[in-house]
Design an enzyme around this catalytic site. Structure first.
Site: not given
Length: 285
Positions: A18, A41, A117, A143, A168
């Site tokens: 992040h 994701h 998702e 994704g 991710d």
């Protein structure tokens, strides 16, 4: 898939991921033109650190909570901490914002986010979180197929020349994940070559990552770099010893921007055998 990020929210991997994510978004915001973000994701978007899943592992204690105890930090780290604090009462850390929430809170009116998702309950929570944000579209879909179907992005007559794709995945079967990432990136770069792509990966046994790095360096991109935080020796394939991000087409001098953060993260979050890496897999010609 059985993976649930609620068990790991706010851990050392989230901290690194992040920090990098917000720095990439800030780089995009230096220009007025709109940009598009695809989170492949996305998860559920917000995680309660007092929830049973989080307390079962206690990973946030050695991640975000430990980092918040530090005094003076580089601006790129301070920026991340301010974003986390904005989702909590003053002086308390109750909830941890996932990547789609951090992205949405960094967007301007002209920017857009598509968050994907696949897990139904996570996707449902994500849709509820962004029910009143017209800048965010939540897709209950895979994704990788979204990358092929949605890129290059456009909104009506508006075509987004700039953007970021965050990849991710849970890496439940790592041998399958890396080839999927490379093949999807190769195809997507042909259609949206100017975008930045950030791929998060776990470090368990480092030597197993070398084929992925070689193939990432061979992608049809201007440049490729990596940033890693390993909090302990990579001597066990059964635990998360660290993580990193491969960044395809990073912003100009992005390595210099991240450089001050990595020694601090190693010092604050690391154990015996901790190390960091910040290097170019494919320098910008």
């Amino acid at each position: 898939m059985n993976y649930r990020h609620a068990f790991h929210a706010g851990n050392h991997a989230d901290v690194l991921k992040h920090i990098v994510l917000l720095a990439l978004l800030d780089a995009l915001k230096k220009k007025e033109a709109p940009f598009f973000v695809l989170d492949t994701h996305a998860g559920r978007g917000r995680y309660l650190l007092a929830a049973p899943e989080s307390r079962k592992t206690g990973e946030s204690d050695a991640g975000i909570l430990r980092l918040m105890g530090e005094a003076k930090m580089p601006e790129v780290v301070e920026r991340y901490l301010r974003a986390v604090e904005a989702n909590n009462p003053v002086g308390a850390l109750i909830a941890y914002p996932g990547s789609p929430l951090l992205i949405a809170q960094a967007l301007r009116e002209q920017d857009r986010l598509a968050a994907c998702e696949l897990q139904p309950d996570e996707a449902s929570a994500l849709k509820e979180l962004f029910a009143h944000d017209a800048r965010v579209a939540v897709h209950a879909r895979d994704g990788y197929t979204a990358m092929k179907a949605m890129l290059p992005p456009k909104l009506g007559a508006l075509k987004f020349a700039r953007g970021l794709v965050l990849i991710d995945p849970p890496y439940e079967v790592q041998d399958n994940e890396y080839p999927m990432i490379i093949s999807t990136l190769r195809e997507t770069l042909e259609r949206w070559p100017q975008a930045t792509y950030a791929i998060w990966y776990p470090i368990k046994l480092r030597r197993s990552l070398q084929p992925f790095f070689r193939k990432a360096a061979a992608l049809p991109a201007k440049s490729v770099m990596l940033a890693e935080l390993q909090i302990r020796a990579d001597d066990s394939p059964l635990r998360l010893n660290g993580s990193g991000l491969v960044i395809v087409n990073p912003p100009w001098q992005f390595d210099r921007q991240l450089a001050p953060a990595l020694p601090l993260l190693k010092k604050t979050l690391g154990e015996a055998g901790a190390m960091t890496r910040l290097e170019w897999l494919k320098p910008d010609a």
